[in-house]
Design an enzyme around this catalytic site. Structure first.
Site, PDB file in Angstrom:
ATOM      1  N   TYR A 156       0.857  -1.188   0.000  1.00 32.24           N
ATOM      2  CA  TYR A 156       0.000   0.000   0.000  1.00 32.24           C
ATOM      3  C   TYR A 156       0.893   1.237   0.000  1.00 32.24           C
ATOM      4  O   TYR A 156       1.819   1.348   0.813  1.00 32.24           O
ATOM      5  CB  TYR A 156      -0.896   0.007   1.241  1.00 32.24           C
ATOM      6  CG  TYR A 156      -1.769   1.235   1.369  1.00 32.24           C
ATOM      7  CD1 TYR A 156      -2.848   1.431   0.521  1.00 32.24           C
ATOM      8  CD2 TYR A 156      -1.513   2.186   2.345  1.00 32.24           C
ATOM      9  CE1 TYR A 156      -3.654   2.547   0.634  1.00 32.24           C
ATOM     10  CE2 TYR A 156      -2.317   3.315   2.472  1.00 32.24           C
ATOM     11  CZ  TYR A 156      -3.388   3.492   1.623  1.00 32.24           C
ATOM     12  OH  TYR A 156      -4.181   4.596   1.740  1.00 32.24           O
ATOM     13  N   ASP A 251       9.383   2.436  -0.652  1.00 33.17           N
ATOM     14  CA  ASP A 251       8.413   3.134   0.188  1.00 33.17           C
ATOM     15  C   ASP A 251       8.719   2.761   1.639  1.00 33.17           C
ATOM     16  O   ASP A 251       8.344   1.699   2.116  1.00 33.17           O
ATOM     17  CB  ASP A 251       6.993   2.713  -0.192  1.00 33.17           C
ATOM     18  CG  ASP A 251       5.929   3.393   0.657  1.00 33.17           C
ATOM     19  OD1 ASP A 251       6.288   4.047   1.662  1.00 33.17           O
ATOM     20  OD2 ASP A 251       4.740   3.262   0.331  1.00 33.17           O
ATOM     21  N   LYS A 279       5.530   9.244   8.747  1.00 34.26           N
ATOM     22  CA  LYS A 279       5.314   8.711  10.092  1.00 34.26           C
ATOM     23  C   LYS A 279       6.386   9.148  11.082  1.00 34.26           C
ATOM     24  O   LYS A 279       6.270  10.207  11.689  1.00 34.26           O
ATOM     25  CB  LYS A 279       5.153   7.193  10.038  1.00 34.26           C
ATOM     26  CG  LYS A 279       3.941   6.747   9.211  1.00 34.26           C
ATOM     27  CD  LYS A 279       3.670   5.277   9.323  1.00 34.26           C
ATOM     28  CE  LYS A 279       2.510   4.842   8.430  1.00 34.26           C
ATOM     29  NZ  LYS A 279       1.209   5.370   8.835  1.00 34.26           N
TER      30      LYS A 279
END
Length: 443
Positions: A156, A251, A279
């Site tokens: 994702y 990613d 994050k």
């Protein structure tokens, strides 16, 4: 019990205030939540509304306390509300929340990211992981002059149109939109391969020779549960991309600064061309970044012609929080050893409990991330993850919640551990895990 003990041991929690808030929210917010995974549809019941958090603990609006295993989906590597981050935010907030002009901290953040992730020669700050991945793909297309990208089933990369594509009937089949609102035209430029299948990826590249701009993946997957790369897999992808002139994008929104100071690329010794981050670099504030080789990043406006902009990019509050957290991680490398040890205790203990109960479930772990798959099959890709018993997981989730353990409310999400997790808390988790497995399976 002490304050640092699990308090919720009754058969069912009082969640009346959460229920009232969710009822109100459904009148004003699509589905009652601002991100789908929060809705608890995968586990049943209504979401829990949180009030505060400190260290390893969450407290909801009804006063229930929970030992937290998602840590805001990864950013809270130092636990909730660490003093060094909160103090930095307080100090920065007094100087204004945003300027829309350059600040010193943007430069300091860029220097710190480059120091910790050597593959990044230049970096651009944005506001989220989704912004980072969307922008990285655009830059790779601009750099190569090619249109197509390769992504992997179960990875994702945010909700950008290019990433919401499901696999077709075979590895070489063009993708189809996986969400209404994503056009077939976008899907035609997105190719999908199974994770951990190097040969399938090579066939896909050869079938689209000279057309693939970028290959993007989570080097360690956290969005179909925790799935590690097979031995040699990342190295093989690196060789394929080099051979065919494809930009390799890692990613590392989840894994960056979590699995090691330099992320998964440091842990596995593989150098991507570009990296996306988020994050942890915000210390809990919304922030993202993308960076990589200088010749690629110099394509970004105003240095180059690939346009990307953001009013709040490099926000002074987010950069203050991020610099405080990253500096601490940089100066305390020993915490990664301790996180690895604590998370190994959690994962190994869970695995042993399952074996003792005759369940033989699969537990995957890399560093301070782990997942329990409710299947006795090894899990190396999305198809294998889908063999899990989702109903049994739902029963287990609710049993753990009632015992004061807050897990991800979806089977296909990794768990994240913070430095606030102690051996005593591990013991409490394992006790709750055993009881909940027994309850969930009627043993």
């Amino acid at each position: 019990m002490s304050q640092d003990s699990i308090l919720n041991t009754k058969a069912a929690l009082d969640l009346s205030t959460s229920d009232q808030l969710f009822t109100r929210a459904q009148h004003h917010i699509p589905g009652g939540v601002n991100s789908p995974v929060r809705a608890f549809r995968a586990v049943g019941g209504h979401p829990v509304f949180m009030q505060s958090a400190k260290g390893a603990w969450l407290t909801d609006v009804d006063g229930n306390k929970y030992l937290d295993f998602i840590n805001s989906w990864g950013p809270m590597i130092l636990g909730h509300a660490p003093d060094i981050v909160v103090d930095a935010v307080r100090k920065a907030a007094g100087d204004s929340l945003s300027f829309g002009a350059p600040t010193r901290r943007e430069v300091e953040m860029a220097e710190l990211i480059k120091k910790m992730v050597p593959s990044i020669e230049k970096v651009r700050l944005v506001n989220s992981g989704t912004e980072a991945t969307m922008s990285a793909i655009r830059v790779a297309r601009g750099y190569t002059g090619r249109d197509k990208i390769i992504k992997f089933e179960g990875c994702y990369h945010g909700h950008g149109d290019s990433f919401l594509i499901a696999a077709g009937s075979g590895a070489l089949t063009l993708g189809a939109p996986d969400s209404p609102g994503v056009t077939q035209g976008v899907a035609l430029d997105t190719l999908t391969a199974p994770y951990n299948d190097l040969e399938a990826t090579e066939r896909l590249i050869l079938a689209n020779e000279g057309q693939v701009a970028a290959l993007i993946l989570e080097p360690v997957v956290g969005n179909m549960g925790l799935v590690a790369p097979a031995e040699g897999y990342l190295q093989g992808l690196r060789e394929l991309c080099t051979q065919h002139g494809i930009v390799l994008i890692f990613d590392e929104v989840m894994t960056g600064f979590r699995l090691a100071r330099g992320g998964a690329q440091e842990l596995f010794g593989v150098t991507p061309d570009m990296t996306t981050l988020g994050k942890i670099i915000g210390g809990g504030m919304p922030v993202g970044a993308y960076g990589g080789r200088q010749d690629i990043m110099d394509q970004v406006a105003p240095a180059g012609k690939v346009y990307q902009a953001g009013t709040l990019s490099g926000n002074p509050i987010a950069t203050a929080a991020g610099i405080a957290q990253l500096t601490y991680l940089q100066e305390h490398p020993e915490l990664y050893t301790e996180l690895d040890r604590i998370t190994a205790r959690l994962a190994d203990g869970t695995r042993q409990i399952c074996a003792d109960l005759g369940l033989n479930y699969t537990v995957n772990r890399v560093g301070s991330m782990f997942s329990v798959f409710f299947t006795d099959q090894p899990v190396r890709n999305l198809d294998e993850a889908k063999t899990s018993d989702t109903e049994a997981f739902g029963r287990y989730f609710r049993a753990m919640l009632n015992r004061g353990i807050y897990l991800a409310p979806a089977l296909y999400e990794a768990l994240f551990i913070s430095t606030s997790m102690t051996d005593e808390l591990v013991d409490q988790y394992l006790t709750a895990c055993r009881e909940s497995m027994i309850e969930a399976h009627g043993l």
